[in-house]
Design a protein around this motif. Sequence first.
Motif, PDB file in Angstrom:
ATOM      1  N   GLY A 180     -29.238  -7.666  -2.672  1.00 47.28           N
ATOM      2  CA  GLY A 180     -27.800  -8.243  -2.484  1.00 47.28           C
ATOM      3  C   GLY A 180     -27.192  -9.492  -3.206  1.00 47.28           C
ATOM      4  N   GLY A 181     -25.853  -9.417  -3.431  1.00 43.74           N
ATOM      5  CA  GLY A 181     -25.321 -10.743  -4.124  1.00 43.74           C
ATOM      6  C   GLY A 181     -24.977 -10.466  -5.515  1.00 43.74           C
ATOM      7  N   GLY A 182     -25.065  -9.351  -6.085  1.00 52.70           N
ATOM      8  CA  GLY A 182     -24.769  -8.994  -7.302  1.00 52.70           C
ATOM      9  C   GLY A 182     -23.870  -7.902  -7.558  1.00 52.70           C
ATOM     10  N   TYR A 183     -23.169  -7.949  -8.678  1.00 50.31           N
ATOM     11  CA  TYR A 183     -22.200  -6.954  -9.089  1.00 50.31           C
ATOM     12  C   TYR A 183     -22.843  -5.534  -8.999  1.00 50.31           C
ATOM     13  CZ  TYR A 183     -18.759  -4.196 -11.398  1.00 50.31           C
ATOM     14  OH  TYR A 183     -17.794  -3.361 -11.828  1.00 50.31           O
ATOM     15  N   GLY A 184     -22.141  -4.505  -8.328  1.00 46.89           N
ATOM     16  CA  GLY A 184     -22.602  -3.157  -8.019  1.00 46.89           C
ATOM     17  C   GLY A 184     -23.496  -2.950  -6.987  1.00 46.89           C
ATOM     18  N   LEU A 185     -23.843  -3.892  -6.375  1.00 45.05           N
ATOM     19  CA  LEU A 185     -24.841  -3.657  -5.101  1.00 45.05           C
ATOM     20  C   LEU A 185     -24.094  -3.675  -3.803  1.00 45.05           C
ATOM     21  CD1 LEU A 185     -27.664  -6.295  -6.058  1.00 45.05           C
ATOM     22  CD2 LEU A 185     -27.669  -3.854  -6.590  1.00 45.05           C
ATOM     23  N   CYS A 186     -24.503  -2.958  -3.002  1.00 40.84           N
ATOM     24  CA  CYS A 186     -23.957  -2.587  -1.718  1.00 40.84           C
ATOM     25  C   CYS A 186     -24.372  -3.639  -0.711  1.00 40.84           C
ATOM     26  CB  CYS A 186     -24.261  -1.035  -1.430  1.00 40.84           C
ATOM     27  SG  CYS A 186     -23.712   0.219  -2.432  1.00 40.84           S
ATOM     28  N   GLY A 187     -23.948  -4.652  -1.238  1.00 43.75           N
ATOM     29  CA  GLY A 187     -24.258  -5.973  -0.069  1.00 43.75           C
ATOM     30  C   GLY A 187     -24.021  -7.162  -0.811  1.00 43.75           C
ATOM     31  N   ASP A 188     -23.448  -8.217   0.128  1.00 46.43           N
ATOM     32  CA  ASP A 188     -23.354  -9.580  -0.815  1.00 46.43           C
ATOM     33  C   ASP A 188     -24.437 -10.419  -0.750  1.00 46.43           C
ATOM     34  OD1 ASP A 188     -23.411 -10.498   1.951  1.00 46.43           O
ATOM     35  OD2 ASP A 188     -21.395 -10.870   2.186  1.00 46.43           O
ATOM     36  N   GLY A 189     -25.521  -9.957   0.134  1.00 45.13           N
ATOM     37  CA  GLY A 189     -26.853 -11.086  -0.100  1.00 45.13           C
ATOM     38  C   GLY A 189     -26.854 -11.903   1.103  1.00 45.13           C
ATOM     39  N   ILE A 190     -25.516 -12.040   1.701  1.00 45.25           N
ATOM     40  CA  ILE A 190     -25.465 -12.801   2.747  1.00 45.25           C
ATOM     41  C   ILE A 190     -25.149 -12.500   4.331  1.00 45.25           C
ATOM     42  CG2 ILE A 190     -24.017 -14.903   3.605  1.00 45.25           C
ATOM     43  CD1 ILE A 190     -23.239 -15.548   0.615  1.00 45.25           C
ATOM     44  N   ASN A 191     -24.330 -11.706   4.457  1.00 44.63           N
ATOM     45  CA  ASN A 191     -24.025 -10.995   5.539  1.00 44.63           C
ATOM     46  C   ASN A 191     -24.495  -9.429   5.325  1.00 44.63           C
ATOM     47  OD1 ASN A 191     -22.616 -13.314   6.914  1.00 44.63           O
ATOM     48  ND2 ASN A 191     -21.025 -13.004   5.426  1.00 44.63           N
ATOM     49  N   THR A 192     -24.320  -8.821   4.353  1.00 45.66           N
ATOM     50  CA  THR A 192     -24.501  -7.461   4.213  1.00 45.66           C
ATOM     51  C   THR A 192     -25.641  -7.296   3.124  1.00 45.66           C
ATOM     52  OG1 THR A 192     -22.700  -6.903   2.880  1.00 45.66           O
ATOM     53  CG2 THR A 192     -22.555  -6.581   5.221  1.00 45.66           C
ATOM     54  N   PHE A 193     -26.354  -6.303   2.999  1.00 48.17           N
ATOM     55  CA  PHE A 193     -27.455  -5.850   2.366  1.00 48.17           C
ATOM     56  C   PHE A 193     -27.591  -4.342   2.184  1.00 48.17           C
ATOM     57  CE2 PHE A 193     -28.187  -9.390   4.798  1.00 48.17           C
ATOM     58  CZ  PHE A 193     -28.762 -10.639   3.902  1.00 48.17           C
ATOM     59  N   GLU A 194     -28.108  -4.021   0.775  1.00 49.77           N
ATOM     60  CA  GLU A 194     -28.510  -2.625   0.333  1.00 49.77           C
ATOM     61  C   GLU A 194     -30.138  -2.532   0.562  1.00 49.77           C
ATOM     62  OE1 GLU A 194     -29.130  -0.217  -3.631  1.00 49.77           O
ATOM     63  OE2 GLU A 194     -27.051  -1.285  -3.244  1.00 49.77           O
ATOM     64  N   MET A 195     -30.647  -1.517   1.573  1.00 55.38           N
ATOM     65  CA  MET A 195     -31.833  -1.530   1.776  1.00 55.38           C
ATOM     66  C   MET A 195     -32.491  -0.298   1.349  1.00 55.38           C
ATOM     67  SD  MET A 195     -33.998  -1.272   5.325  1.00 55.38           S
ATOM     68  CE  MET A 195     -33.240   0.160   5.814  1.00 55.38           C
ATOM     69  N   TRP A 196     -33.536  -0.081   0.642  1.00 52.62           N
ATOM     70  CA  TRP A 196     -34.113   1.150   0.234  1.00 52.62           C
ATOM     71  C   TRP A 196     -35.680   0.995   0.598  1.00 52.62           C
ATOM     72  CZ3 TRP A 196     -33.379   3.951  -5.219  1.00 52.62           C
ATOM     73  CH2 TRP A 196     -33.692   5.197  -4.897  1.00 52.62           C
ATOM     74  N   ASP A 197     -35.892   1.999   1.560  1.00 50.27           N
ATOM     75  CA  ASP A 197     -37.387   2.202   1.959  1.00 50.27           C
ATOM     76  C   ASP A 197     -37.813   3.353   0.934  1.00 50.27           C
ATOM     77  OD1 ASP A 197     -39.757   3.272   2.831  1.00 50.27           O
ATOM     78  OD2 ASP A 197     -39.100   3.001   4.989  1.00 50.27           O
ATOM     79  N   PHE A 198     -38.724   2.933   0.182  1.00 50.96           N
ATOM     80  CA  PHE A 198     -39.194   4.010  -0.922  1.00 50.96           C
ATOM     81  C   PHE A 198     -39.573   5.285  -0.455  1.00 50.96           C
ATOM     82  CE2 PHE A 198     -39.093   1.363  -4.989  1.00 50.96           C
ATOM     83  CZ  PHE A 198     -37.921   0.740  -4.440  1.00 50.96           C
ATOM     84  N   ASP A 199     -39.796   5.295   1.045  1.00 52.71           N
ATOM     85  CA  ASP A 199     -40.286   6.608   1.466  1.00 52.71           C
ATOM     86  C   ASP A 199     -39.086   7.372   1.922  1.00 52.71           C
ATOM     87  OD1 ASP A 199     -43.064   6.153   1.650  1.00 52.71           O
ATOM     88  OD2 ASP A 199     -43.059   5.100   3.447  1.00 52.71           O
ATOM     89  N   GLU A 200     -38.034   7.069   1.858  1.00 59.11           N
ATOM     90  CA  GLU A 200     -36.737   7.703   2.015  1.00 59.11           C
ATOM     91  C   GLU A 200     -35.822   7.979   0.709  1.00 59.11           C
ATOM     92  OE1 GLU A 200     -34.183   5.439   4.668  1.00 59.11           O
ATOM     93  OE2 GLU A 200     -35.063   6.055   6.405  1.00 59.11           O
TER      94      GLU A 200
END
Length: 78
Positions: free
Chosen positions: A39-59
Amino acid sequence: MENQITFPESFKSESHEVVPGATQWIYTKPNQSKISIVGGGYGLCGDGINTFEMWDFDEDEPRGYQTKEEINEYLKSI
């Protein structure tokens, strides 16, 4: 009883290698697969503070705009 994985406590935090200004949190599961939360960078699906982009590599796909609560609910389910 096995220890419960929690975000951010169970994860290693570092600067994102590709996205400037972003943070990445990594957890290695017992099967050696990773869970990456960013989170927190351009193009990511989350601001790194309140929302985040999560990837479990088993999905197949990452989960965007997840709150800490949503991430921890997911972690309880695996």
